[in-house]
Design a protein around this motif. Sequence first.
Motif, PDB file in Angstrom:
ATOM      1  N   GLU A 289       0.818  -1.209   0.000  1.00 52.53           N
ATOM      2  CA  GLU A 289       0.000   0.000   0.000  1.00 52.53           C
ATOM      3  C   GLU A 289       0.851   1.258   0.000  1.00 52.53           C
ATOM      4  N   GLU A 290       1.988   1.216   0.714  1.00 50.59           N
ATOM      5  CA  GLU A 290       2.836   2.401   0.829  1.00 50.59           C
ATOM      6  C   GLU A 290       3.576   2.733  -0.459  1.00 50.59           C
ATOM      7  N   GLU A 291       3.496   1.871  -1.484  1.00 51.50           N
ATOM      8  CA  GLU A 291       4.143   2.164  -2.758  1.00 51.50           C
ATOM      9  C   GLU A 291       3.247   2.967  -3.702  1.00 51.50           C
ATOM     10  N   TRP A 292       2.015   3.264  -3.271  1.00 50.52           N
ATOM     11  CA  TRP A 292       1.053   3.946  -4.128  1.00 50.52           C
ATOM     12  C   TRP A 292       0.809   5.379  -3.671  1.00 50.52           C
ATOM     13  N   THR A 293       0.588   6.277  -4.624  1.00 49.14           N
ATOM     14  CA  THR A 293       0.076   7.597  -4.271  1.00 49.14           C
ATOM     15  C   THR A 293      -1.370   7.427  -3.803  1.00 49.14           C
ATOM     16  N   PRO A 294      -1.900   8.345  -2.997  1.00 51.75           N
ATOM     17  CA  PRO A 294      -3.214   8.126  -2.377  1.00 51.75           C
ATOM     18  C   PRO A 294      -4.362   7.892  -3.345  1.00 51.75           C
ATOM     19  N   CYS A 295      -4.373   8.576  -4.501  1.00 55.43           N
ATOM     20  CA  CYS A 295      -5.543   8.511  -5.375  1.00 55.43           C
ATOM     21  C   CYS A 295      -5.394   7.580  -6.573  1.00 55.43           C
TER      22      CYS A 295
END
Length: 339
Positions: A289-295
């Motif tokens: 999850e931490e590898e993604w930008t929020p949107c």
Amino acid sequence: MAQRDKFVVGSRTTDCHVFEGDGTRAILEENVHILYERGRRRVKLPAVVQRWRDETAEREARKEAAGLPHRWNNPRFAVESVEIARTHEREEPVVRMQLCDADYFDFLATSHNLDRPLREGSAETLRTQYLENTDPVTVEPFLSCSFGVNIAVETEPDRKMVFSRRSAQVSGRYTDHWNSSANEGLASIHDVPEDGSRISLHAVARRALREELAIQADDAVELELLAFALDLSNHQWAAFFRAVLKDLTADDLLARRARGVEDKWEHAGHEFVSADPDSVLDFILSRPEEEWTPCAPALFYLALVRGAVIARGGNPSGRLDVEAAERRALARLATAPGR
């Protein structure tokens, strides 16, 4: 209303709030009204934010004078309001957005300092003072000195979804993260028409496609605006687009990148994933999850929904096909080696 719901993909709750749009239908270009008068109003910064902005300007000027990597300022906008309505007969979405003048250093002084103490030794921050227990959609404009256009790109001939990895050279919290296929911030120097016509988010999306993927004006592209969203962690507004490249393949895009792209430095590279819901959701959920930008996960999910609706001849129940694929992706993830 102090809280806004967050978009959920699989078992993950993102920091993205989808304000308008569900992917089942497009928001027509003529139904987006951006109200802006050049030079009429400038965003007002609280004294502490103005001080941070001055510090930013001085720091970047020193770096530039020393020949060091630095951030350059450019004219942008602050979002004063975003309002939703419907047309009278067909009840199609209508979006009205009010903008005033701002710049990149205003954005750096706010979005990058949301959790910075307002005073030395104090626990109070911009987030605690202006965002907590407040509806983020209606906060003061100085907190919204950025509006981004984010695009999920699909290649029609070989049916690939394009995922971009942000370069470590890009400033901000999300360097080296998975992001939309292409994205651009709304900028007055590029996006305010000289003829006095209104700002077009579709035109910004086409600029993003050209600058980041070398997709030209004469390339056949089916471009649809799907949603307006808010990155709750950074308080940044965004428009979500789906772009289907009618003639270009993944290999074509790679060849164009190798030959040169205007903003090639912004991306470390791209991943081309089969554009079916199962493959796209596997790609999203199998990466931390931490590898993604929020949107970004929300953008790609709504693009899948739109594709499924079109595949069903316009039936909005196509979103159920994506939900079924989501359940299958979760089941595969639960039984994957190492889980």
